[in-house]
Structures are given as structure tokens and as C-alpha cells.
Motif scaffolding. Structure first.
Motif, mmCIF file in Angstrom:
data_model
loop_
_atom_site.group_PDB
_atom_site.id
_atom_site.type_symbol
_atom_site.label_atom_id
_atom_site.label_comp_id
_atom_site.label_asym_id
_atom_site.label_seq_id
_atom_site.Cartn_x
_atom_site.Cartn_y
_atom_site.Cartn_z
ATOM 1 N N GLU A 1 0.819 -1.217 0.000
ATOM 2 C CA GLU A 1 0.000 0.000 0.000
ATOM 3 C C GLU A 1 0.850 1.263 0.000
ATOM 4 O O GLU A 1 0.547 2.229 -0.720
ATOM 5 C CB GLU A 1 -0.923 0.012 1.214
ATOM 6 C CG GLU A 1 -1.822 1.240 1.292
ATOM 7 C CD GLU A 1 -2.748 1.214 2.490
ATOM 8 O OE1 GLU A 1 -3.474 2.218 2.678
ATOM 9 O OE2 GLU A 1 -2.756 0.211 3.236
ATOM 10 N N HIS A 2 1.921 1.273 0.798
ATOM 11 C CA HIS A 2 2.661 2.517 1.015
ATOM 12 C C HIS A 2 4.026 2.562 0.318
ATOM 13 O O HIS A 2 4.563 3.651 0.127
ATOM 14 C CB HIS A 2 2.872 2.743 2.512
ATOM 15 C CG HIS A 2 1.605 2.916 3.282
ATOM 16 N ND1 HIS A 2 0.767 3.997 3.090
ATOM 17 C CD2 HIS A 2 1.021 2.136 4.230
ATOM 18 C CE1 HIS A 2 -0.275 3.885 3.906
ATOM 19 N NE2 HIS A 2 -0.152 2.766 4.596
ATOM 20 N N GLY B 1 9.974 16.552 5.894
ATOM 21 C CA GLY B 1 9.838 17.529 6.971
ATOM 22 C C GLY B 1 9.971 16.846 8.309
ATOM 23 O O GLY B 1 10.988 16.220 8.604
ATOM 24 N N THR B 2 8.924 16.943 9.127
ATOM 25 C CA THR B 2 8.924 16.283 10.434
ATOM 26 C C THR B 2 8.015 15.057 10.448
ATOM 27 O O THR B 2 7.660 14.567 11.516
ATOM 28 C CB THR B 2 8.454 17.269 11.528
ATOM 29 O OG1 THR B 2 7.136 17.744 11.192
ATOM 30 C CG2 THR B 2 9.401 18.444 11.636
ATOM 31 N N ARG B 3 7.652 14.559 9.281
ATOM 32 C CA ARG B 3 6.734 13.421 9.204
ATOM 33 C C ARG B 3 7.355 12.262 8.431
ATOM 34 O O ARG B 3 8.333 12.425 7.708
ATOM 35 C CB ARG B 3 5.431 13.834 8.520
ATOM 36 C CG ARG B 3 4.647 14.892 9.282
ATOM 37 C CD ARG B 3 3.304 15.152 8.633
ATOM 38 N NE ARG B 3 2.505 16.103 9.393
ATOM 39 C CZ ARG B 3 1.233 16.380 9.137
ATOM 40 N NH1 ARG B 3 0.611 15.783 8.129
ATOM 41 N NH2 ARG B 3 0.580 17.255 9.873
ATOM 42 N N LEU B 4 6.735 11.117 8.599
ATOM 43 C CA LEU B 4 7.058 9.946 7.794
ATOM 44 C C LEU B 4 6.044 9.880 6.665
ATOM 45 O O LEU B 4 4.833 9.943 6.894
ATOM 46 C CB LEU B 4 6.972 8.682 8.651
ATOM 47 C CG LEU B 4 7.370 7.364 7.982
ATOM 48 C CD1 LEU B 4 8.856 7.361 7.640
ATOM 49 C CD2 LEU B 4 7.029 6.192 8.912
ATOM 50 N N CYS B 5 6.540 9.780 5.431
ATOM 51 C CA CYS B 5 5.647 9.786 4.279
ATOM 52 C C CYS B 5 5.849 8.538 3.436
ATOM 53 O O CYS B 5 6.919 7.922 3.450
ATOM 54 C CB CYS B 5 5.900 11.013 3.415
ATOM 55 S SG CYS B 5 5.407 12.565 4.211
ATOM 56 N N ASP B 6 4.802 8.192 2.683
ATOM 57 C CA ASP B 6 4.878 7.013 1.837
ATOM 58 C C ASP B 6 5.435 7.382 0.467
ATOM 59 O O ASP B 6 5.853 8.513 0.217
ATOM 60 C CB ASP B 6 3.528 6.302 1.753
ATOM 61 C CG ASP B 6 2.449 7.134 1.078
ATOM 62 O OD1 ASP B 6 2.765 8.136 0.397
ATOM 63 O OD2 ASP B 6 1.264 6.764 1.215
ATOM 64 N N SER B 7 5.434 6.414 -0.433
ATOM 65 C CA SER B 7 6.050 6.624 -1.744
ATOM 66 C C SER B 7 5.314 7.664 -2.571
ATOM 67 O O SER B 7 5.874 8.222 -3.520
ATOM 68 C CB SER B 7 6.117 5.300 -2.509
ATOM 69 O OG SER B 7 4.820 4.736 -2.656
ATOM 70 N N GLY C 1 4.211 10.432 -1.177
ATOM 71 C CA GLY C 1 4.394 11.696 -0.481
ATOM 72 C C GLY C 1 3.342 11.991 0.558
ATOM 73 O O GLY C 1 3.298 13.096 1.104
ATOM 74 N N GLU C 2 2.483 11.007 0.871
ATOM 75 C CA GLU C 2 1.420 11.201 1.851
ATOM 76 C C GLU C 2 1.912 10.790 3.246
ATOM 77 O O GLU C 2 2.544 9.741 3.396
ATOM 78 C CB GLU C 2 0.189 10.381 1.483
ATOM 79 C CG GLU C 2 -0.478 10.817 0.189
ATOM 80 C CD GLU C 2 -1.010 12.230 0.265
ATOM 81 O OE1 GLU C 2 -1.555 12.604 1.332
ATOM 82 O OE2 GLU C 2 -0.873 12.969 -0.716
ATOM 83 N N PRO C 3 1.595 11.584 4.273
ATOM 84 C CA PRO C 3 1.992 11.208 5.639
ATOM 85 C C PRO C 3 1.393 9.863 6.029
ATOM 86 O O PRO C 3 0.253 9.543 5.663
ATOM 87 C CB PRO C 3 1.413 12.335 6.495
ATOM 88 C CG PRO C 3 1.271 13.492 5.556
ATOM 89 C CD PRO C 3 0.914 12.888 4.226
ATOM 90 N N VAL C 4 2.161 9.084 6.759
ATOM 91 C CA VAL C 4 1.715 7.754 7.170
ATOM 92 C C VAL C 4 2.127 7.510 8.608
ATOM 93 O O VAL C 4 3.180 7.969 9.055
ATOM 94 C CB VAL C 4 2.292 6.664 6.239
ATOM 95 C CG1 VAL C 4 3.816 6.655 6.286
ATOM 96 C CG2 VAL C 4 1.743 5.291 6.580
ATOM 97 N N GLN C 5 1.261 6.829 9.355
ATOM 98 C CA GLN C 5 1.577 6.398 10.714
ATOM 99 C C GLN C 5 1.515 4.880 10.753
ATOM 100 O O GLN C 5 0.494 4.290 10.377
ATOM 101 C CB GLN C 5 0.598 6.980 11.729
ATOM 102 C CG GLN C 5 0.899 6.571 13.162
ATOM 103 C CD GLN C 5 -0.107 7.139 14.161
ATOM 104 O OE1 GLN C 5 -1.300 7.226 13.852
ATOM 105 N NE2 GLN C 5 0.351 7.502 15.327
#
Length: 223
Positions: free
Chosen positions: A21-22, A29-35, A37-41
Motif C-alpha cells: 500500500e505505502h 519535513g517532520t513526518r514519515l511519508c509514503d512513496s 508523499g502522503e503522511p503515514v503512521q
């Protein structure tokens, strides 16, 4: 469920795995993003030390984690002391390779945790860490699902000393994996210094000079 079909087959057919999926994750920046470019937790769990209760980390538990709990990530904790890595580096590294392969086959992200705790100075295990992470990254560095957690809970030493360790380990990984996310332990048991009376400002003022990194924070209710 069709005759002869397992729960794993049904879930696999009906939903993409977290990695499917990711894709490859990166720091934006300060986030984890998927391939995309969307933030992911990511949500998941950690093993205990791999030298203990080996029967608890196997096909059945990984199946439950991936297909029953719907986890995204598993953290594989390689203790160095306490009858861990230092007693059998070759054997424990092989165990880590196998578990990475097992988790990858289930579409999970994997945190390879270098679980130093006592002694709290990560430099004590610097040479061991260089050997271990070189071997892990050489074998798995082309995968898109690995995180490298290079120091679990540094303690009793300053952020400057911890930073010095990180800046020696990251290049070892980067020789084999140019873009895997590296997780960096912080002061006072990875509390960002909070448990020792400081805070994240010391990291903000003196960050590690590297890309695609994240700093770890362990929350302790008492502090």
C-alpha cells in the motif's frame, strides 16, 4: 472463505499489505511519508529480546500480527548484552536475517532494533554495531521495508556523545542502503532528555548531520 482457503489467503486476496500500500517510506519535513508523499503512521509491536522465548517469534505469531491484528510494522529487538548478540554474533545475525525475511514475506515493515540499554553509552558497542549493521544493510539494503534503529535507549551520557555515535553508524548503513530510514536514540532512555531534566531543544540546537533520519521518543508516565 472458499474450501481449502486459509485465513491468510483470504486476507491477502482482499487487502494489500502495508508495504504494498505505502511502498518505500521516507522522511518529509517532520513526518514519515509514503512513496506517494502522503503522511503515514505505522502501528505494530515489538518483540522482547530475541535471545529469550524464541518460540514466541515464529510463523504463528507473525501471522497473527500481520493477518489478525492488521499491524503495519514489527520491531525486532536485538539485545547486545544480557545473553544477546555479544555471546554469538554470527548466530544472532542469522536469526535477524531470517526474521526480516519472514516479516517481509507478510508485507510488514521491519524495525531492526539494536537494543543497547546497559551500559548506556552506545560507544561501548560501537564496533559490534558497525559489524552488525553492515551485515544487515548489505543483505537487505535493497528492500523497501526496513528501518534501522541504531541505539535503543542511550542513558548516562550527553546528547553530544550520542550524536557522535550516530554519526559513525549512519555511514556504515549508507554504504549499502542509501535511503532507508534510520531511527536515532535520544538522551535519557530515548526520552528526548525529558527523563533527565532537559528536553528536545538540545537535539534541535545540535541535530545529527544526515538525511532520512528520525529521532526516537519513549514516553514514561512518571517523568
Amino acid at each position: 472463505m472458499a474450501v481449502g482457503e486459509t485465513l491468510e489467503d483470504e486476507i491477502t486476496a482482499s487487502a494489500a499489505s502495508p508495504v504494498d500500500e505505502h511502498g518505500r517510506l521516507h522522511v518529509c519535513g517532520t513526518r514519515l511519508c509514503d512513496s506517494a508523499g502522503e503522511p503515514v503512521q505505522l502501528r505494530g509491536m515489538s518483540t522482547h529480546g530475541l535471545q529469550w522465548f524464541s518460540q514466541c517469534v515464529g510463523d504463528a505469531s507473525l501471522d497473527a500480527l500481520a493477518y489478525d491484528w492488521g499491524a503495519d510494522v514489527v520491531r525486532l529487538s536485538m539485545y547486545i548484552q544480557e545473553d544477546g548478540y555479544e555471546t554469538d554474533p554470527e548466530g544472532f545475525t542469522a536469526r535477524m536475517h531470517d526474521l526480516i525475511d519472514d516479516a517481509t514475506a507478510r508485507g510488514l515493515y521491519v524495525i531492526v532494533d539494536w537494543h543497547m540499554l546497559t551500559p548506556g553509552d552506545p560507544h561501548y558497542n560501537l564496533d559490534r554495531a558497525k559489524t552488525f549493521f553492515a551485515e544487515i544493510a548489505a543483505e537487505h539494503g535493497d528492500q523497501n521495508n526496513l528501518f534501522y534503529e541504531v541505539a535503543n535507549e542511550p542513558n548516562g551520557v550527553s546528547w553530544a556523545e550520542i550524536k557522535s555515535y550516530h554519526e559513525q553508524i549512519i555511514p556504515v548503513i549508507r554504504q549499502h542502503d542509501s535511503d532507508g530510514v534510520v531511527l536515532l536514540g535520544t538522551a535519557d532512555w530515548s526520552s528526548l532528555g525529558v527523563s533527565g531534566g532537559t528536553d528536545e531543544q538540545e537535539v534541535i540546537d545540535d541535530p545529527v548531520d544526515a538525511s532520512n533520519i528520525m529521532y526516537t521518543f519513549h514516553f514514561y508516565a512518571a517523568s
